[in-house]
Design an enzyme around this catalytic site. Structure first.
Site: not given
Length: 573
Positions: A121-123, A265, A268-269, A361, A415, A543
């Protein structure tokens, strides 16, 4: 168990060579001719076992004069490797990008293995997108419960709101565990070989993997994809202790809620974590090196976001400054942040806070890959690639059969971009040229309300227009004009379209508002498929729905060209 048709030569060459295809024997399939795509259906494998494309095997052989090509049928869902190799494809890194590439490779009949030295799954799944969305789901609910004026307008009364910090943290951790399990099971079910250990190049088309303290295992592969992702970037002078000075990796554990949190920063994060921590009771101070908050967004969207997401909340900010030094809290002293002017480097201010979150980042995770064994030199840690994700050596030449996707190449550190790049690479490995148009890949920030965009910002579009000699136009629509948004009492928001008035080409779309992250895909898919404004105006939207924000946006655009739009034939019902 699937039957499969496989061709013994699944080449990454762009000559018309037949790849392996998964599907019932004797069914037809598509042949990858050399094409340039934005993000076409081929990138998602629509020409697959369920919807085979129109060129049958015998016709392909006649066209390409390959009468001796051997066609074999197999009942394995992870095909036999090319002659002389252990695998057709080996992927180093089992994050979202590697997972997407692996699944697409198996669908195409490639014998595939994936190497992972940490967790599947990684980060994104373990320390990023997934657990952060769990925390943001909580912050969204808290904001609703805390907004007495909003609730009163809906006729609701809530006596009090509160939360259990550990239960919130458990929700994020449990979600990550569930998604990690889903990814692992999906690869196992399709027969992807999951190889545990740290992967590295040994030489041409050869890699090794293994755990520390154990012997390495060497394997060969016709093609290799690097998908090792990234880690939080921590500037020099910042001391991280994981408790009072921490990165997003630590923040997602939600071990405590500081009264005063500095976030270094405002991308996004940082913006998402400000949403979480302020909803849970923290006061936040942004430290931003550039002259404005949220510098990555379209300026007009950024200003509106500051008015909605920053100014009404317990958030202040310092812009145009660097955090030269950050010292963790110790011996009863608070966290000390020394600020300097970003331009002059002169001392500017000193902050004393309870905690500091470093959201500056991410940096590529490419050390220890043995890239020197294939004559590759990283650039600021990133693996150099061309538009087809082919890795370039120290002389700028393509390294045959080696690709790099996702954060490790730095093209677009998202991702879903990594997954799209991986799918594109598999298409190329199977002989079908495919180039991903990164301007059609959407991005989103899951604050409350959300921000999303695709393509160019207005300044970027104006700069491009000036260089290339064309005009641009801007169209806008407000969420205040949308019935569904008003029913939710969520009228704050804006959608913005940047386009060419003479051709109707869509250059960029930016949205701030309720469910903006979901709405952006109509625009991004239109861009990916090359649709023009005058085409998408004819789309029908239910609608009342939020999708009508985009409907009104495209309808308000003024295109000068008299484009003939084919009308659908009438069908008797």
């Amino acid at each position: 168990m699937q039957a499969s048709i496989s061709i013994s030569s699944c080449s990454s060459s762009f000559a018309p060579v037949a790849p392996r295809f998964v599907g019932p024997p004797a069914l037809s399939y598509s042949i990858g001719q050399h094409r340039f795509f934005r993000l076409r259906k081929e990138a998602f494998g629509f020409c697959s076992l369920n919807q085979p494309c129109s060129i049958p095997i015998h016709e392909y052989r006649m066209r390409n004069r390959l009468p001796g090509m051997k066609i074999t049928a197999s009942v394995s869902s992870n095909g036999s490797p090319s002659m002389g190799f252990d695998y057709d494809l080996v992927i180093i890194g089992a994050g979202v990008g590697g997972h997407g590439a692996a699944l697409h490779a198996v669908e195409k009949g490639l014998k595939t293995a994936i190497i992972e030295g940490d967790v599947i799954g990684g980060t994104c799944v373990n320390r990023g997108c997934v657990p952060s969305k769990a925390l943001l789901a909580v912050s969204g609910r808290m904001r609703e419960l805390q907004d007495e004026q909003h609730l009163k307008a809906l006729g609701l009364r809530v006596s009090e709101s509160g939360y259990d910090r550990q239960a919130v943290a458990d929700h994020a951790n449990n979600l990550a565990s569930k998604i990690r399990g889903n990814l692992t099971n999906s690869m196992k079910a399709l027969g992807v070989d999951i190889l545990t250990g740290v992967g590295a190049f040994v030489g041409k088309q050869k890699v090794k993997y293994g755990k520390v303290g154990f012997m390495d295992t060497e394997i060969t592969a016709k093609n290799i994809i690097i998908a090792t992702g990234s880690v939080p970037f921590v500037p020099n002078g910042i001391e991280v202790d994981g408790r009072t000075v921490f990165t997003s990796d630590h923040a997602l554990k939600l071990e405590w809620i500081p009264d005063w949190l500095a976030i270094v920063g405002s991308g996004y994060i940082g913006l998402e974590f400000s949403d979480v921590y302020t909803a849970l009771g923290s006061e936040v101070t942004f430290v931003e090196a550039l002259d404005q908050l949220m510098p990555g967004f379209d300026p007009e969207i950024g200003k509106l976001a500051q008015r909605i997401l920053v100014n009404p909340r317990k958030i202040d900010h310092h812009v145009g400054v660097f955090a030269k030094k950050i010292t963790p809290a110790k011996d009863g002293k608070p966290v000390i942040i020394e600020l300097i002017d970003a331009k002059t480097k002169e001392p500017k201010d000193t902050l004393e806070v309870d905690a500091a979150l470093i959201a500056t980042g991410r940096a590529p995770f490419t050390k220890g890959l043995g890239l020197e064994n294939v004559n590759v030199e990283t650039q600021r840690g990133f693996v150099p690639v061309n538009e087809r994700m082919e890795v370039l050596d120290a002389n700028g030449n393509v390294v045959p059969h080696v690709y790099c996707i996702g954060d490790a190449n730095g093209k677009m550190m998202l991702a879903h971009a990594a997954s799209a790049q991986g799918i594109s690479v598999v298409e190329q490995v199977c002989g079908r040229d495919n180039v991903l148009n990164h301007l059609s890949v959407p991005a989103a920030c899951f604050t409350h309300p959300e921000i999303s965009f695709v393509g160019l910002t207005e300044p970027q579009a104006r700069e491009k227009a000036e260089k290339e000699g064309f005009e641009i136009s801007i169209a806008k629509t407000s969420f205040k004009a949308n019935t569904k948004a008003l029913a939710e009492n969520e009228g704050d928001g804006l959608a913005k379209l940047i386009y060419k008035p003479d051709t109707g080409e869509i250059l960029g779309v930016h949205i701030l508002g309720l469910h903006a992250a979901d709405l952006i895909h109509e625009a991004s898919n239109a861009m990916a498929m090359g649709m023009k404004v005058q085409d998408i105006k004819f789309a029908v939207h239910a609608h009342p729905t939020l999708s009508e924000v985009l409907d009104e946006l495209f309808k308000s655009a003024k295109v000068n060209v008299a484009a003939a739009v084919p009308q659908p034939e009438a069908v008797a019902v």
